[in-house]
Design a protein around this motif. Sequence first.
Motif, PDB file in Angstrom:
ATOM      1  N   MET A  12      -4.474 -30.339 -11.994  1.00 31.78           N
ATOM      2  CA  MET A  12      -5.789 -31.113 -12.383  1.00 31.78           C
ATOM      3  C   MET A  12      -6.832 -29.510 -12.792  1.00 31.78           C
ATOM      4  SD  MET A  12      -8.342 -32.512  -9.471  1.00 31.78           S
ATOM      5  CE  MET A  12      -7.241 -33.800  -9.072  1.00 31.78           C
ATOM      6  N   ASN A  13      -7.237 -29.841 -14.008  1.00 31.29           N
ATOM      7  CA  ASN A  13      -8.178 -29.057 -14.434  1.00 31.29           C
ATOM      8  C   ASN A  13      -9.350 -28.801 -13.610  1.00 31.29           C
ATOM      9  OD1 ASN A  13     -10.096 -27.523 -16.310  1.00 31.29           O
ATOM     10  ND2 ASN A  13      -9.520 -28.614 -17.993  1.00 31.29           N
ATOM     11  N   MET A  14      -9.577 -27.475 -13.122  1.00 24.60           N
ATOM     12  CA  MET A  14     -10.588 -27.274 -12.312  1.00 24.60           C
ATOM     13  C   MET A  14     -12.088 -27.208 -12.784  1.00 24.60           C
ATOM     14  SD  MET A  14     -11.004 -24.220  -9.454  1.00 24.60           S
ATOM     15  CE  MET A  14     -12.129 -23.095 -10.039  1.00 24.60           C
ATOM     16  N   SER A  63     -11.054 -19.890  -6.920  1.00 20.94           N
ATOM     17  CA  SER A  63     -10.308 -19.397  -8.158  1.00 20.94           C
ATOM     18  C   SER A  63      -8.990 -20.057  -8.528  1.00 20.94           C
ATOM     19  CB  SER A  63      -9.933 -17.939  -8.163  1.00 20.94           C
ATOM     20  OG  SER A  63      -9.119 -17.456  -7.115  1.00 20.94           O
ATOM     21  N   VAL A  64      -8.598 -19.831  -9.816  1.00 21.29           N
ATOM     22  CA  VAL A  64      -7.590 -20.401 -10.387  1.00 21.29           C
ATOM     23  C   VAL A  64      -6.395 -19.295 -10.460  1.00 21.29           C
ATOM     24  CG1 VAL A  64      -8.519 -22.714 -11.160  1.00 21.29           C
ATOM     25  CG2 VAL A  64      -8.254 -20.426 -12.823  1.00 21.29           C
ATOM     26  N   PRO A  65      -5.107 -19.610 -10.521  1.00 21.72           N
ATOM     27  CA  PRO A  65      -4.677 -20.828  -9.937  1.00 21.72           C
ATOM     28  C   PRO A  65      -4.734 -20.930  -8.372  1.00 21.72           C
ATOM     29  CG  PRO A  65      -2.778 -19.279 -10.305  1.00 21.72           C
ATOM     30  CD  PRO A  65      -4.241 -18.521 -10.803  1.00 21.72           C
ATOM     31  N   CYS A  66      -4.740 -22.113  -7.961  1.00 20.19           N
ATOM     32  CA  CYS A  66      -4.937 -22.727  -6.516  1.00 20.19           C
ATOM     33  C   CYS A  66      -3.929 -23.709  -6.249  1.00 20.19           C
ATOM     34  CB  CYS A  66      -6.524 -22.810  -6.448  1.00 20.19           C
ATOM     35  SG  CYS A  66      -6.311 -23.277  -4.390  1.00 20.19           S
ATOM     36  N   LEU A  67      -2.993 -23.656  -5.476  1.00 20.37           N
ATOM     37  CA  LEU A  67      -2.163 -24.498  -5.324  1.00 20.37           C
ATOM     38  C   LEU A  67      -2.732 -25.038  -3.648  1.00 20.37           C
ATOM     39  CD1 LEU A  67       0.261 -26.202  -5.738  1.00 20.37           C
ATOM     40  CD2 LEU A  67       1.762 -24.406  -4.573  1.00 20.37           C
ATOM     41  N   VAL A  68      -3.292 -26.273  -3.931  1.00 17.49           N
ATOM     42  CA  VAL A  68      -3.596 -27.088  -2.626  1.00 17.49           C
ATOM     43  C   VAL A  68      -2.477 -27.963  -1.907  1.00 17.49           C
ATOM     44  CG1 VAL A  68      -5.480 -28.595  -1.669  1.00 17.49           C
ATOM     45  CG2 VAL A  68      -5.751 -26.877  -3.369  1.00 17.49           C
ATOM     46  N   LEU A  69      -2.210 -27.759  -0.791  1.00 17.67           N
ATOM     47  CA  LEU A  69      -0.992 -28.467  -0.147  1.00 17.67           C
ATOM     48  C   LEU A  69      -1.604 -29.499   0.728  1.00 17.67           C
ATOM     49  CD1 LEU A  69       1.233 -25.469   1.029  1.00 17.67           C
ATOM     50  CD2 LEU A  69       1.434 -26.839  -1.175  1.00 17.67           C
ATOM     51  N   LEU A  70      -1.233 -30.849   0.743  1.00 20.26           N
ATOM     52  CA  LEU A  70      -2.105 -31.744   1.309  1.00 20.26           C
ATOM     53  C   LEU A  70      -0.990 -32.610   2.060  1.00 20.26           C
ATOM     54  CD1 LEU A  70      -3.365 -32.138  -2.132  1.00 20.26           C
ATOM     55  CD2 LEU A  70      -5.088 -32.650  -0.413  1.00 20.26           C
ATOM     56  N   ARG A  71      -1.610 -33.077   3.209  1.00 19.74           N
ATOM     57  CA  ARG A  71      -0.636 -34.215   4.022  1.00 19.74           C
ATOM     58  C   ARG A  71      -1.817 -35.442   4.245  1.00 19.74           C
ATOM     59  NH1 ARG A  71       0.902 -30.949   8.332  1.00 19.74           N
ATOM     60  NH2 ARG A  71       2.846 -29.836   7.145  1.00 19.74           N
ATOM     61  N   GLY A  72      -1.454 -36.639   3.806  1.00 18.78           N
ATOM     62  CA  GLY A  72      -2.203 -37.640   3.921  1.00 18.78           C
ATOM     63  C   GLY A  72      -3.679 -37.507   2.998  1.00 18.78           C
ATOM     64  N   GLY A  73      -3.419 -36.698   1.889  1.00 15.79           N
ATOM     65  CA  GLY A  73      -4.761 -36.507   1.211  1.00 15.79           C
ATOM     66  C   GLY A  73      -5.690 -35.368   1.948  1.00 15.79           C
ATOM     67  N   SER A  89      -6.129 -25.639 -12.309  1.00 20.05           N
ATOM     68  CA  SER A  89      -5.894 -24.468 -13.136  1.00 20.05           C
ATOM     69  C   SER A  89      -6.994 -24.601 -14.310  1.00 20.05           C
ATOM     70  CB  SER A  89      -4.371 -24.679 -13.863  1.00 20.05           C
ATOM     71  OG  SER A  89      -4.284 -25.877 -14.221  1.00 20.05           O
ATOM     72  N   THR A  90      -6.688 -23.729 -15.409  1.00 17.90           N
ATOM     73  CA  THR A  90      -7.755 -24.077 -16.525  1.00 17.90           C
ATOM     74  C   THR A  90      -6.895 -23.774 -17.815  1.00 17.90           C
ATOM     75  OG1 THR A  90      -8.689 -21.714 -16.348  1.00 17.90           O
ATOM     76  CG2 THR A  90      -9.839 -23.442 -15.233  1.00 17.90           C
ATOM     77  N   PRO A  91      -7.224 -24.556 -18.883  1.00 18.07           N
ATOM     78  CA  PRO A  91      -6.252 -24.409 -19.978  1.00 18.07           C
ATOM     79  C   PRO A  91      -6.019 -22.991 -20.397  1.00 18.07           C
ATOM     80  CG  PRO A  91      -8.060 -26.082 -20.304  1.00 18.07           C
ATOM     81  CD  PRO A  91      -8.470 -25.347 -18.876  1.00 18.07           C
ATOM     82  N   PHE A  92      -7.049 -22.019 -20.282  1.00 15.30           N
ATOM     83  CA  PHE A  92      -6.808 -20.803 -21.073  1.00 15.30           C
ATOM     84  C   PHE A  92      -6.419 -19.718 -20.176  1.00 15.30           C
ATOM     85  CE2 PHE A  92      -9.650 -23.182 -23.909  1.00 15.30           C
ATOM     86  CZ  PHE A  92      -8.811 -23.347 -25.179  1.00 15.30           C
ATOM     87  N   CYS A  93      -6.068 -20.175 -18.911  1.00 18.12           N
ATOM     88  CA  CYS A  93      -5.506 -18.921 -17.726  1.00 18.12           C
ATOM     89  C   CYS A  93      -4.017 -19.125 -17.876  1.00 18.12           C
ATOM     90  CB  CYS A  93      -6.027 -19.840 -16.481  1.00 18.12           C
ATOM     91  SG  CYS A  93      -5.153 -18.927 -14.976  1.00 18.12           S
ATOM     92  N   GLY A  94      -4.016 -17.578 -18.312  1.00 21.33           N
ATOM     93  CA  GLY A  94      -2.329 -17.334 -18.119  1.00 21.33           C
ATOM     94  C   GLY A  94      -1.726 -17.235 -16.899  1.00 21.33           C
ATOM     95  N   THR A  95      -2.376 -16.795 -15.975  1.00 22.08           N
ATOM     96  CA  THR A  95      -1.547 -16.789 -14.649  1.00 22.08           C
ATOM     97  C   THR A  95      -1.324 -18.363 -14.287  1.00 22.08           C
ATOM     98  OG1 THR A  95      -2.943 -14.860 -14.262  1.00 22.08           O
ATOM     99  CG2 THR A  95      -1.859 -15.852 -12.250  1.00 22.08           C
ATOM    100  N   CYS A  96      -2.175 -19.005 -14.528  1.00 17.34           N
ATOM    101  CA  CYS A  96      -1.993 -20.669 -14.444  1.00 17.34           C
ATOM    102  C   CYS A  96      -0.816 -21.150 -15.019  1.00 17.34           C
ATOM    103  CB  CYS A  96      -3.292 -21.430 -14.790  1.00 17.34           C
ATOM    104  SG  CYS A  96      -4.828 -20.964 -14.004  1.00 17.34           S
ATOM    105  N   LYS A  97      -0.498 -20.733 -16.175  1.00 16.18           N
ATOM    106  CA  LYS A  97       0.647 -21.199 -17.001  1.00 16.18           C
ATOM    107  C   LYS A  97       1.892 -20.680 -16.142  1.00 16.18           C
ATOM    108  CE  LYS A  97      -1.436 -23.130 -20.319  1.00 16.18           C
ATOM    109  NZ  LYS A  97      -1.869 -24.470 -20.189  1.00 16.18           N
TER     110      LYS A  97
END
Length: 104
Positions: free
Chosen positions: A56-58, A72-82, A27-35
């Motif tokens: 994490m701040n992109m 783009s943000v917001p972006c939710l990254v799903l991880l398995r084992g990194g 996300s980024t600090p001033f992104c309303g959708t990220c909030k």
Amino acid sequence: MAIQPIEEKEWLQLAHLGTAKEAILFSTPFCGTCKVAERMLEIADTAGVPVTLYQMNMNFSPSLRDAWKISSVPCLVLLRGGEPVRFEYTMRSVDHIYKLLKEL
């Protein structure tokens, strides 16, 4: 467990072993959708998901942003084992996010 703010350097130094389930909200600090996305993740987390959640701040994550081609943000990254297994750019609903995290 709450969403943990983390810097790129810190995350890269973590040992991501085995089938550890994690998710990073870029996300980024001033992104309303990220909030809104952050709040939705907090609710899903409260409902109980077996995933470690990070934010994490992109703007300060050039290595991961470029390596994973985050557009783009917001972006939710799903991880398995990194390793990323899914990139979610559309935060449809709390239920949708909850199901994504449960299925991870």
